[in-house]
Design a protein around this motif. Structure first.
Motif, PDB file in Angstrom:
ATOM      1  N   GLU A 188      -3.261  -5.410  -0.496  1.00 47.47           N
ATOM      2  CA  GLU A 188      -4.563  -5.823   0.036  1.00 47.47           C
ATOM      3  C   GLU A 188      -5.651  -5.282  -0.883  1.00 47.47           C
ATOM      4  N   ILE A 190      -9.734  -4.837  -1.286  1.00 46.85           N
ATOM      5  CA  ILE A 190     -11.008  -4.829  -0.565  1.00 46.85           C
ATOM      6  C   ILE A 190     -12.095  -5.222  -1.557  1.00 46.85           C
ATOM      7  N   SER A 195     -15.120  -8.470   2.273  1.00 50.37           N
ATOM      8  CA  SER A 195     -13.951  -9.289   2.594  1.00 50.37           C
ATOM      9  C   SER A 195     -12.724  -8.701   1.896  1.00 50.37           C
ATOM     10  N   SER A 196     -11.558  -9.286   2.114  1.00 51.01           N
ATOM     11  CA  SER A 196     -10.339  -8.744   1.510  1.00 51.01           C
ATOM     12  C   SER A 196      -9.362  -9.867   1.198  1.00 51.01           C
ATOM     13  N   THR A 210      -0.670  -6.548   7.615  1.00 50.08           N
ATOM     14  CA  THR A 210      -2.046  -6.099   7.415  1.00 50.08           C
ATOM     15  C   THR A 210      -2.410  -4.976   8.373  1.00 50.08           C
ATOM     16  N   HIS A 214      -3.632  -1.140   7.490  1.00 53.31           N
ATOM     17  CA  HIS A 214      -4.874  -0.579   8.017  1.00 53.31           C
ATOM     18  C   HIS A 214      -4.603   0.740   8.718  1.00 53.31           C
ATOM     19  N   HIS A 235     -10.280   0.742  -2.745  1.00 53.34           N
ATOM     20  CA  HIS A 235     -10.368  -0.722  -2.695  1.00 53.34           C
ATOM     21  C   HIS A 235      -9.008  -1.406  -2.722  1.00 53.34           C
TER      22      HIS A 235
END
Length: 377
Positions: A188, A190, A195-196, A210, A214, A235
């Protein structure tokens, strides 16, 4: 603590068995067997440092016992010393063929027997040390080769990042680089606007993947739970799903290499964000310059048209005044005075227009320079 070496004596002659037992018991832990079959079982169960076997025994002689020991992978390193009344070359060759260490002649002197056994045990110890050193050298060499190979994979992965111009390409390049290390991952990124991009090797990441990233991103930079490992940077978040949890060495190398790989991706993403912001700023500046140039060009055109209009108006005023003076029946002096006043005023207006013309030319030159800059960009 008893650190005497364990020695097995095999002989069907009980007198010889007791004799050798007495000769070696002071320096060795001695166990005995009266036949080859029992001796083989003792070797498999107790793993003696040395076997002294009589050559001539019923059912299984010393040569056959040695052959079976050497054919058993688990005990094949066990040395065998033959006890024999025969010392011919054929006997020795036969002992050599089955993997024996040496011969001890019967009847034997206890001191000679002790010296022979001590010598063989010393050779065994030296062999084990050499084997251990060789194994260590081999392991070190293999580890170095593996490390070099993994370093090459790391360099290859990082090289791919330089060809990425947008974040999605970078995310896919990171997935590809991690795959070189034979593990599966979810990545992922960032982005600067909040947004990602979350993908795996098959495409967009699932909601569960996801959510796990997180959750693990709130923990340490590198968090491992069994076969799953998360690596988190400001990021970039990466979830590895199949870490080799039972191979500590490879796990450690993977953590180091993947952390370097992801940190390099972090730097590249920052560079891409800066490039994107710079590109957006350049587009905005170019649009502003173009708009300003168009506005200035219109102003320039209006001002030039205005100057032309003023010149025409002044000429018309002069002609109308001259025509009006004819009908006023003024004296020559009055007419001359009035004409001087009008001409002086028109001259001041003309001088102002000429001064504005110099500024107008400078403005026109600036507009042309801006237009050339836009056209050459």
């Amino acid at each position: 603590m008893n650190d005497k070496p364990l020695v097995l004596i095999v002989d069907d002659d009980l007198f010889m068995l007791d004799f050798i037992f007495d000769a070696l018991s002071e320096t060795c832990n001695v166990i005995t067997a009266e036949n080859g079959k029992t001796a083989l079982q003792l070797v498999q169960q107790q793993r003696p440092k040395l076997v002294l076997a009589d050559v001539k025994m019923p059912e299984m002689d010393g040569y056959e016992l040695c052959r079976q020991i050497k054919n058993d992978f688990d005990i094949s390193d066990t040395p065998v010393l033959f006890l024999s009344a025969l010392d011919g070359i054929e006997d020795r060759l036969q002992g050599f063929d089955v993997g024996g260490e040496d011969f001890v002649l019967k009847p034997t002197n206890p001191k000679v027997l002790q010296a022979k056994v001590a010598h063989v045990l010393q050779l065994i110890e030296e062999r084990q040390q050499l084997k251990s050193q060789a194994q260590y050298a081999t392991n070190t060499a293999m580890l170095a080769m593996v490390s070099m190979s993994e370093t090459s994979l790391l360099i290859e992965g990082i090289k791919r990042f330089n060809n990425c111009s947008v974040p999605l390409d970078l995310a896919q390049a990171l997935i590809s680089a991690i795959t070189l290390f034979e593990v599966d991952s979810v990545v992922e990124l960032i982005l600067s606007e909040g947004s990602s991009i979350a993908i795996n090797a098959r495409g967009p990441a699932s909601a569960l993947e996801t959510s796990i990233m997180h959750h693990m991103s709130t923990m340490d930079r590198i968090t491992q739970f069994k076969s799953r490992m998360a690596i988190t940077y400001p990021h970039i978040r990466v979830l590895i799903s199949n870490m080799p949890e039972h191979d500590d060495d490879r796990c450690g190398r993977l953590r180091d290499n993947l952390a370097i790989l992801i940190e390099s991706t972090e730097y590249r993403l920052e560079a891409l964000n800066i490039m994107m912001k710079t590109r957006e700023r350049d587009i905005t500046i170019a649009a502003t310059i173009k708009s300003l140039t168009q506005a200035l060009s219109q102003i320039d055109q209006k001002q030039r048209e205005g100057r032309t209009s003023i010149a025409i108006i002044l000429n018309n005023i002069t002609s109308r005044i001259e025509a009006a003076l004819v009908g006023l029946q003024l004296t020559e002096r009055q007419e001359s005075s009035l004409v001087n006043i009008v001409c002086h005023g028109l001259e001041e207006v003309s001088n102002t227009i000429i001064a504005d013309a110099d500024f107008q030319d400078q403005l026109s030159n600036a507009i042309k320079a801006l237009q050339n800059t836009i056209n050459n960009a």
